[in-house]
Design a protein around this motif. Structure first.
Motif, PDB file in Angstrom:
ATOM      1  N   LEU A  58       0.825  -1.203   0.000  1.00  0.00           N
ATOM      2  CA  LEU A  58       0.000   0.000   0.000  1.00  0.00           C
ATOM      3  C   LEU A  58       0.860   1.255   0.000  1.00  0.00           C
ATOM      4  N   SER A  59       1.915   1.251   0.806  1.00  0.00           N
ATOM      5  CA  SER A  59       2.803   2.415   0.869  1.00  0.00           C
ATOM      6  C   SER A  59       3.473   2.671  -0.480  1.00  0.00           C
ATOM      7  N   LEU A  60       4.028   1.626  -1.071  1.00  0.00           N
ATOM      8  CA  LEU A  60       4.716   1.797  -2.359  1.00  0.00           C
ATOM      9  C   LEU A  60       3.751   2.210  -3.458  1.00  0.00           C
ATOM     10  N   LEU A  61       2.547   1.664  -3.437  1.00  0.00           N
ATOM     11  CA  LEU A  61       1.550   2.021  -4.441  1.00  0.00           C
ATOM     12  C   LEU A  61       1.155   3.486  -4.320  1.00  0.00           C
ATOM     13  N   LEU A  62       0.857   3.928  -3.101  1.00  0.00           N
ATOM     14  CA  LEU A  62       0.407   5.304  -2.900  1.00  0.00           C
ATOM     15  C   LEU A  62       1.515   6.312  -3.189  1.00  0.00           C
ATOM     16  N   LEU A  63       2.713   6.046  -2.679  1.00  0.00           N
ATOM     17  CA  LEU A  63       3.804   6.988  -2.899  1.00  0.00           C
ATOM     18  C   LEU A  63       4.252   6.991  -4.356  1.00  0.00           C
ATOM     19  N   GLY A  64       4.204   5.823  -4.992  1.00  0.00           N
ATOM     20  CA  GLY A  64       4.517   5.775  -6.421  1.00  0.00           C
ATOM     21  C   GLY A  64       3.510   6.551  -7.241  1.00  0.00           C
ATOM     22  N   ALA A  71       1.860   7.561   5.967  1.00  0.00           N
ATOM     23  CA  ALA A  71       1.332   6.824   7.118  1.00  0.00           C
ATOM     24  C   ALA A  71       1.435   5.317   6.899  1.00  0.00           C
ATOM     25  N   ALA A  72       1.174   4.865   5.667  1.00  0.00           N
ATOM     26  CA  ALA A  72       1.302   3.438   5.361  1.00  0.00           C
ATOM     27  C   ALA A  72       2.748   2.977   5.493  1.00  0.00           C
ATOM     28  N   ALA A  73       3.698   3.853   5.151  1.00  0.00           N
ATOM     29  CA  ALA A  73       5.113   3.512   5.334  1.00  0.00           C
ATOM     30  C   ALA A  73       5.437   3.345   6.814  1.00  0.00           C
ATOM     31  N   GLY A  74       4.881   4.226   7.651  1.00  0.00           N
ATOM     32  CA  GLY A  74       5.067   4.073   9.092  1.00  0.00           C
ATOM     33  C   GLY A  74       4.447   2.791   9.614  1.00  0.00           C
TER      34      GLY A  74
END
Length: 216
Positions: free
Chosen positions: A12-18, A187-190
């Motif tokens: 989720l983190s990689l998808l959103l930040l990408g 936030a997903a990365a955290g």
């Protein structure tokens, strides 16, 4: 360590930040997305109405006046939040710093032509806090009757702040979307990091079919 939450929050983190980085590149190249001006005009047509008046108050959902007390309340109510309070509190200034950097890199003015607008700082902060709440709710043993309303409130916070920023003519709709992607991604990365480094003090969530032991 349960690999499933780690993989889920990592993806989720990689998808959103990408998606945020890709959207930043598009905004830098084309300035405004197709149909964006029309959408913004439809929303600001409600200026001067009760909706506009309510939006002035909803706007505080992305400011420290609301988020600082809300974070303190979260820490007071959630043992999972208190175990790594520094992580959850640090995510807000971290996402805010990245937001300011991309404002400078993308360099797109706000609708009123004052200062840079992409992404929205209010929405970035609200989305960061909302996803932190969503993650911490998944770490707490609470009933669905309490969990579902809190999840809905977290989603409503982001949506209401985003709507307020547009109707107040402070941002373009894509500024709002960029803020959602950046804040939620940070936030997903955290959450990814927290799930990958379980605290020794964190209790193991009991599966539904685990036997309940009474006594010693």
């Amino acid at each position: 360590m349960d690999a499933s939450p780690v993989a889920r929050w990592r993806a989720l983190s990689l998808l959103l930040l990408g998606a945020f980085v890709g959207m930043s590149a598009v905004i830098y190249g084309v300035h405004l997305l197709p149909g964006e001006v029309d959408l913004q005009q439809e929303i600001i047509a409600y200026r001067g109405t009760l909706v506009h008046a309510v939006a002035r108050w909803l706007n505080y959902g992305g400011r420290w006046h609301f988020l600082a007390p809300a974070m303190l309340l979260l820490l007071a109510c959630s043992p999972a939040a208190r175990r790594r309070w520094w992580l959850w509190c640090g995510l807000l200034p971290l996402s805010g710093g990245i937001e300011q950097l991309f404002k400078f890199l993308v360099g797109r003015p706000r609708p009123r032509g004052l200062n840079w607008g992409f992404p929205s700082g209010h929405v970035t902060a609200a989305a960061t806090f909302a996803v932190v709440v969503v993650y911490l709710l998944s770490r707490e043993r609470i009933s669905p009757a309490a969990r579902v309303p809190l999840l809905l409130l977290a989603v409503a916070l982001v949506g209401s702040v985003g709507f307020a920023r547009v109707i107040l003519n402070a941002h373009w709709p894509s500024d709002v979307l960029g803020g959602v992607l950046l804040g939620a991604g940070c936030a997903a990365a955290g959450a990814w990091w927290d799930a990958a480094h379980p605290s020794p003090a964190a209790p193991r969530p009991r599966a539904i079919d685990d036997p309940v032991r009474i006594g010693g």
